[in-house]
Design a protein around this motif. Structure first.
Motif, PDB file in Angstrom:
ATOM      1  N   GLU A 184       0.837  -1.032  -0.035  1.00 33.28           N
ATOM      2  CA  GLU A 184      -0.120   0.100   0.085  1.00 33.28           C
ATOM      3  C   GLU A 184       0.881   1.008  -0.019  1.00 33.28           C
ATOM      4  O   GLU A 184       0.591   2.160  -0.775  1.00 33.28           O
ATOM      5  N   ALA A 185       1.991   1.246   0.900  1.00 34.25           N
ATOM      6  CA  ALA A 185       2.846   2.435   0.781  1.00 34.25           C
ATOM      7  C   ALA A 185       3.532   2.734  -0.615  1.00 34.25           C
ATOM      8  O   ALA A 185       3.512   4.127  -1.068  1.00 34.25           O
ATOM      9  N   ALA A 186       3.845   1.531  -1.165  1.00 27.91           N
ATOM     10  CA  ALA A 186       4.439   1.809  -2.527  1.00 27.91           C
ATOM     11  C   ALA A 186       3.501   2.400  -3.394  1.00 27.91           C
ATOM     12  O   ALA A 186       3.612   3.404  -4.306  1.00 27.91           O
ATOM     13  N   MET A 187       2.105   2.080  -3.578  1.00 27.73           N
ATOM     14  CA  MET A 187       1.392   2.418  -4.343  1.00 27.73           C
ATOM     15  C   MET A 187       0.922   3.800  -3.985  1.00 27.73           C
ATOM     16  O   MET A 187       0.682   4.826  -5.153  1.00 27.73           O
ATOM     17  N   SER A 188       0.628   4.258  -2.848  1.00 33.98           N
ATOM     18  CA  SER A 188       0.549   5.518  -2.251  1.00 33.98           C
ATOM     19  C   SER A 188       1.240   6.383  -2.845  1.00 33.98           C
ATOM     20  O   SER A 188       0.986   7.605  -3.191  1.00 33.98           O
ATOM     21  N   ILE A 189       2.751   6.268  -2.785  1.00 35.53           N
ATOM     22  CA  ILE A 189       3.797   6.833  -3.198  1.00 35.53           C
ATOM     23  C   ILE A 189       3.635   7.223  -4.695  1.00 35.53           C
ATOM     24  O   ILE A 189       3.572   8.223  -5.490  1.00 35.53           O
ATOM     25  N   ARG A 190       3.313   5.992  -5.577  1.00 40.53           N
ATOM     26  CA  ARG A 190       3.152   6.007  -7.134  1.00 40.53           C
ATOM     27  C   ARG A 190       2.091   7.000  -7.327  1.00 40.53           C
ATOM     28  O   ARG A 190       1.980   7.811  -8.366  1.00 40.53           O
ATOM     29  N   LEU A 191       0.892   6.934  -6.352  1.00 39.83           N
ATOM     30  CA  LEU A 191      -0.352   7.831  -6.688  1.00 39.83           C
ATOM     31  C   LEU A 191      -0.004   9.372  -6.371  1.00 39.83           C
ATOM     32  O   LEU A 191      -1.125  10.150  -6.492  1.00 39.83           O
ATOM     33  N   GLY A 192       1.152   9.599  -5.635  1.00 39.30           N
ATOM     34  CA  GLY A 192       1.044  10.918  -4.965  1.00 39.30           C
ATOM     35  C   GLY A 192       0.265  11.161  -3.556  1.00 39.30           C
ATOM     36  O   GLY A 192       0.299  12.400  -3.456  1.00 39.30           O
ATOM     37  N   LEU A 193       0.148  10.023  -2.969  1.00 38.12           N
ATOM     38  CA  LEU A 193      -0.465  10.269  -2.029  1.00 38.12           C
ATOM     39  C   LEU A 193       0.543  10.196  -0.716  1.00 38.12           C
ATOM     40  O   LEU A 193      -0.140  10.721   0.479  1.00 38.12           O
ATOM     41  N   GLY A 194       1.555   9.963  -0.677  1.00 34.27           N
ATOM     42  CA  GLY A 194       2.456   9.577   0.428  1.00 34.27           C
ATOM     43  C   GLY A 194       3.894  10.069   0.133  1.00 34.27           C
ATOM     44  O   GLY A 194       4.194  10.414  -0.916  1.00 34.27           O
TER      45      GLY A 194
END
Length: 136
Positions: free
Chosen positions: A126-136
């Motif tokens: 989830e962390a990797a995807m959040s970063i990829r989506l610009g959320l984290g």
């Protein structure tokens, strides 16, 4: 991908806080071996392997006797090279066009809940995807 490149991948017990390493190896076709920490989550291991493949593709001349990457994505290489490896690893596991398509299917707006769903689709954290989506 590692297999296609001739890079050997081994699961191993690594020192605490070490996620993975790439080093020269006489036993693989390319002469390189990736070791990934068997005690980390499978999604984390996938990212670590992609990160080490990125080092192989981008920084092979700097590997020398080996590069170890910690949980915080630090290694003996510069922060610039670590950032490059992280970007390529993200692109390998979560290609931009595919992520955009997955986001469109879910309404087009990135939210933490959507990040969880898409992370499952791509088998990443989830962390990797959040970063990829610009959320984290």
């Amino acid at each position: 991908m590692a297999r296609a490149l001739g890079v050997e991948v081994k699961s191993a017990t690594l020192r605490p806080r070490i996620s993975g390493q790439i080093q020269r190896s006489d036993s693989s076709q390319s002469g390189y071996r990736i070791r990934v920490n068997r005690h980390e989550a499978p999604t984390r291991q996938r990212f670590t392997i992609a990160h080490e493949i990125a080092h192989f593709l981008l920084h092979r001349d700097y590997i020398g006797d080996g590069i170890e990457d910690s949980i915080l994505y630090r290694s003996t290489l510069s922060d610039k090279r670590e950032a490059e490896a992280n970007r390529l690893a993200a692109e390998l596991l979560m290609p931009k066009d595919s992520v955009i398509q997955a986001l469109r299917v879910r309404g087009g707006r990135a939210t933490p809940r959507i990040a969880v769903e898409i992370a499952q689709d791509f088998n990443v954290s989830e962390a990797a995807m959040s970063i990829r989506l610009g959320l984290g």
